[in-house]
Design a protein around this motif. Structure first.
Motif, PDB file in Angstrom:
ATOM      1  N   UNK A   1     -14.983  -2.228 -11.623  1.00 12.99           N
ATOM      2  CA  UNK A   1     -15.212  -1.786 -10.243  1.00 12.99           C
ATOM      3  C   UNK A   1     -16.600  -2.255  -9.793  1.00 12.99           C
ATOM      4  N   UNK A   2     -16.634  -3.272  -8.955  1.00 12.94           N
ATOM      5  CA  UNK A   2     -17.927  -3.828  -8.511  1.00 12.94           C
ATOM      6  C   UNK A   2     -17.689  -4.741  -7.320  1.00 12.94           C
ATOM      7  N   UNK A   3     -18.567  -4.634  -6.336  1.00 14.14           N
ATOM      8  CA  UNK A   3     -18.468  -5.566  -5.216  1.00 14.14           C
ATOM      9  C   UNK A   3     -18.739  -6.979  -5.713  1.00 14.14           C
ATOM     10  N   UNK A   4     -18.248  -7.954  -4.969  1.00 16.03           N
ATOM     11  CA  UNK A   4     -18.441  -9.356  -5.353  1.00 16.03           C
ATOM     12  C   UNK A   4     -19.891  -9.741  -5.067  1.00 16.03           C
ATOM     13  N   UNK A   5     -20.687  -9.787  -6.112  1.00 19.67           N
ATOM     14  CA  UNK A   5     -22.096 -10.184  -6.011  1.00 19.67           C
ATOM     15  C   UNK A   5     -22.472 -10.856  -7.324  1.00 19.67           C
TER      16      UNK A   5
ATOM     17  N   UNK B   1     -10.228  -6.672 -11.080  1.00 18.67           N
ATOM     18  CA  UNK B   1     -11.569  -6.653 -10.509  1.00 18.67           C
ATOM     19  C   UNK B   1     -11.472  -6.034  -9.117  1.00 18.67           C
ATOM     20  N   UNK B   2     -11.995  -4.817  -8.983  1.00 16.19           N
ATOM     21  CA  UNK B   2     -11.884  -4.064  -7.736  1.00 16.19           C
ATOM     22  C   UNK B   2     -13.213  -4.099  -7.002  1.00 16.19           C
ATOM     23  N   UNK B   3     -13.186  -4.501  -5.758  1.00 19.88           N
ATOM     24  CA  UNK B   3     -14.415  -4.507  -4.975  1.00 19.88           C
ATOM     25  C   UNK B   3     -14.355  -5.526  -3.858  1.00 19.88           C
ATOM     26  N   UNK B   4     -14.977  -5.198  -2.747  1.00 19.56           N
ATOM     27  CA  UNK B   4     -14.978  -6.055  -1.562  1.00 19.56           C
ATOM     28  C   UNK B   4     -15.886  -7.259  -1.781  1.00 19.56           C
TER      29      UNK B   4
ATOM     30  N   UNK C   1      -9.786  -6.854  -4.592  1.00 18.95           N
ATOM     31  CA  UNK C   1     -10.464  -6.513  -3.346  1.00 18.95           C
ATOM     32  C   UNK C   1     -10.725  -5.019  -3.235  1.00 18.95           C
ATOM     33  N   UNK C   2     -10.848  -4.548  -2.003  1.00 24.75           N
ATOM     34  CA  UNK C   2     -11.147  -3.133  -1.770  1.00 24.75           C
ATOM     35  C   UNK C   2      -9.997  -2.242  -2.234  1.00 24.75           C
ATOM     36  N   UNK C   3     -10.347  -1.096  -2.809  1.00 19.67           N
ATOM     37  CA  UNK C   3      -9.345  -0.104  -3.212  1.00 19.67           C
ATOM     38  C   UNK C   3      -9.693   1.224  -2.552  1.00 19.67           C
ATOM     39  N   UNK C   4      -8.732   1.792  -1.846  1.00 16.18           N
ATOM     40  CA  UNK C   4      -8.962   3.050  -1.151  1.00 16.18           C
ATOM     41  C   UNK C   4      -8.716   4.282  -1.992  1.00 16.18           C
ATOM     42  N   UNK C   5      -8.258   4.104  -3.220  1.00 14.27           N
ATOM     43  CA  UNK C   5      -7.976   5.246  -4.096  1.00 14.27           C
ATOM     44  C   UNK C   5      -8.549   4.969  -5.479  1.00 14.27           C
ATOM     45  N   UNK C   6      -9.869   5.094  -5.599  1.00 13.98           N
ATOM     46  CA  UNK C   6     -10.512   4.790  -6.868  1.00 13.98           C
ATOM     47  C   UNK C   6     -10.144   5.761  -7.992  1.00 13.98           C
TER      48      UNK C   6
END
Length: 256
Positions: free
Chosen positions: A115-119, A143-146, A174-179
């Motif tokens: 769980x990490x944004x793309x950076x 890989x979860x994250x915007x 990508x984005x997940x609304x239910x972590x």
């Protein structure tokens, strides 16, 4: 009392508080890069509070070392997790099943969650290199994250997945609304950040959901993960050790 959590408004707040005698409190919640001239001075406003809240012991030490802030002005208050939300007993099977279907999770493979944004510093490439070493293990990595518009960075990760022949094993979701449901699906949660996390909230969320965490041993990870008890800490940047940790964690919780 004024409480500032961001540098730009903190400068205005500091001036107003000093002019009016109003108590000024800051929360120092990042490592704050210093690559540009004058950046340390700009960052220093977050260490100028009458009381300075550090979100981890790691950050408290950074404040003292970098800004020479006296210890009696620093208070460590770790970031929190809403355990009413991140609660395994309140995360329904229907929610996890819906997410498993969306992400095409096979029933017979352990799930590795990042769980990490793309950076660049969040360690997506490091994780892929570790996964490539698990040659004899079948898994599903999500890989979860915007990407927050970082299309070039996402393309680099996609190219690495292809180069390592991991297309059938790794999903950039990508984005997940239910972590909470995402954590419930995971057999192991990875924090592969190549720079120290100021705290590392996803590791605390994973712990709240009862999931083992594998992370590099630096920054906030050392305050969240109990090595060999609630997860594994490996030497920063040690890809073979990261792979071993993931392998051990996944073997402990893999589906029968």
């Amino acid at each position: 009392l004024v409480h500032a959590r961001s540098r730009a408004p903190a400068w205005s707040a500091l001036k107003a508080c000093r002019a009016t005698g109003t108590p000024f409190v800051t929360t120092y919640h990042g490592t704050y890069s210093e690559g540009l001239p004058g950046k340390r001075f700009y960052n220093s406003v977050m260490a100028r509070g009458d009381r300075v809240i550090a979100i981890s012991n790691f950050i408290a030490k950074l404040i003292a070392d970098r800004h020479k802030t006296p210890a009696d002005r620093i208070a460590v208050i770790h970031r929190g997790v809403d355990i009413d939300v991140f609660d395994p007993e309140k995360t329904t099977a229907a929610r996890t099943a819906a997410l498993a279907e969306k992400w095409r999770i096979p029933d017979d493979r352990p799930v590795i969650l990042l769980p990490a944004r793309i950076a660049g510093w969040k360690g997506h490439i490091a994780l892929l290199e570790a996964l490539a070493r698990l040659k004899d293990r079948k898994f599903r990595c999500v890989m979860v994250g915007d990407d927050q518009g970082r299309r070039a960075r996402r393309s680099k990760i996609e190219a690495k997945i292809k180069a390592l022949n991991l297309e059938s094993d790794v999903l950039i979701a990508g984005h997940c609304g239910d972590m909470p449901a995402a954590y419930m699906l995971a057999d192991v949660v990875v924090n592969a950040s190549i720079e120290p996390e100021a705290f590392g909230r996803v590791m605390a969320e994973a712990a709240a959901m009862g999931k083992p965490v594998v992370a590099f041993k630096h920054g906030g990870a050392e305050e969240i993960v109990l090595d060999s008890r609630t997860g594994w800490l490996t030497a920063p940047g040690d890809i073979p050790a990261l792979a071993r940790g993931i392998g051990m964690a996944a073997a402990l919780t893999a589906p029968e």
